[in-house]
Motif scaffolding. Structure first.
Motif, PDB file in Angstrom:
ATOM      1  N   ASN A 150      65.980  10.096 105.668  1.00 16.98           N
ATOM      2  CA  ASN A 150      65.984  10.655 106.992  1.00 16.98           C
ATOM      3  C   ASN A 150      64.628  11.634 107.368  1.00 16.98           C
ATOM      4  O   ASN A 150      64.583  11.294 107.932  1.00 16.98           O
ATOM      5  CB  ASN A 150      66.926  10.724 107.461  1.00 16.98           C
ATOM      6  N   SER A 220      73.596   7.375 109.563  1.00 22.49           N
ATOM      7  CA  SER A 220      74.827   8.510 109.058  1.00 22.49           C
ATOM      8  C   SER A 220      75.927   8.622 108.619  1.00 22.49           C
ATOM      9  O   SER A 220      76.901   9.424 108.478  1.00 22.49           O
ATOM     10  CB  SER A 220      74.909   9.450 110.564  1.00 22.49           C
ATOM     11  N   ASP A 256      81.206   8.027 106.965  1.00 22.75           N
ATOM     12  CA  ASP A 256      80.698   9.220 107.013  1.00 22.75           C
ATOM     13  C   ASP A 256      81.255  10.150 106.702  1.00 22.75           C
ATOM     14  O   ASP A 256      81.182  11.780 107.040  1.00 22.75           O
ATOM     15  CB  ASP A 256      80.758   9.272 108.812  1.00 22.75           C
TER      16      ASP A 256
END
Length: 277
Positions: A150, A220, A256
């Motif tokens: 990311n 995520s 998550d």
């Protein structure tokens, strides 16, 4: 130190080649010579440390020194024992101590060549995020790999974190996005991460196909809840190539929050130490 580590990895890979050919003598010779990194492990600092020609330690040593290292520091090179990480972690004081060091190491992801933290734009550090798997904490591998994806890789012209060097960084991203990584040189298997995409099809050279499904996959949701290989539960963070070579379906269920998937000692990837001739 960096040259010794390169030679150790080369020797280990040659050992696997000799073993595949049935040459037990050369297998033992090269695999045992691959353990020469241990001659540079300094118990007082818990780092690999350069020696002088007479065998004495190089003075003025610290985690950020680059003397004895090619484009990098002692802190960045110490993890480059991909084939025998169990022995390395034991020398550091065990898995818990190694995890503490890795957590500190990854507080910065791309710190350059004068730091005590990670430099993911440089090839010697590419295997480090996956070491958590060997320490029984694969959820930490899943987290830090997703951070690297990311934060360091983008679609801009400068979208990789360093010199690609014949595709080294690009291939790291591709493997990591599939959720598999070839951590150990010369050994036919992968450490397991988590896929970035809901579905990926890998066309193998023999005409077979590997389908990787990431249920709930997203930037995520890096954490593995369960894995199924061809419909059966799979609970190890090491996956043999032979299980995939003729085609397979690998299903990940992701979330998550960290889980304890594949966190037991017998579910970790292998390490390879000395062998008898």
């Amino acid at each position: 130190v960096s040259i010794t580590l390169e030679y150790c990895n080369h020797d280990f890979a040659l050992a696997q080649f000799a073993k595949a050919l049935g040459d037990r003598q050369k297998y033992a010779q090269y695999q045992n010579r691959a353990q020469n990194w241990k001659n540079l492990f300094d118990e007082s600092t818990k780092y690999l440390r350069p020696r002088n020609a007479d065998g004495s330690w190089v003075e003025n040593f610290s985690a950020t020194t680059s003397k004895g290292f090619t484009v990098g520091t002692a802190a960045q090179y110490v993890w480059m024992v991909n084939f025998n990480l169990r022995a390395l972690m034991d020398k550091m004081g065990g898995s818990d101590k190694a995890v503490e060091r890795l957590d500190k190491f990854f507080t910065v992801l791309n710190s350059g060549g004068r730091a005590e933290t990670a430099w993911m734009g440089n090839e010697p550090g590419e295997g480090a995020p996956w070491i958590y798997d060997f320490a029984g904490t694969p959820s930490r591998t899943q987290k830090v790999v997703r951070r690297i994806q990311n934060e360091l890789f983008t679609t801009k012209p400068s979208g990789i974190p360093g010199n690609d060097d014949a595709g080294a960084l690009s291939s790291w991203y591709v493997f990591s996005a599939l959720g598999l990584y070839p951590e150990i040189p010369g050994v036919a298997g992968f450490v397991v991460g988590s896929p970035l995409f809901p579905e990926a099809d890998v066309h193998l050279g023999n005409g077979s196909a590997l389908k990787i499904v990431g249920q709930n996959a997203s930037v995520s949701n890096p954490y593995v809840k369960t894995v199924k290989l061809n419909g059966s539960n799979f609970d190890n963070s090491w996956l043999l190539w032979s299980a995939l070579a003729n085609g397979a379906t690998l299903n990940f269920d992701l979330g998550d929050k960290p889980t304890d998937w594949a966190s037991r000692t017998n579910q970790s990837p292998p390490s390879f130490d000395v062998v008898k001739p």
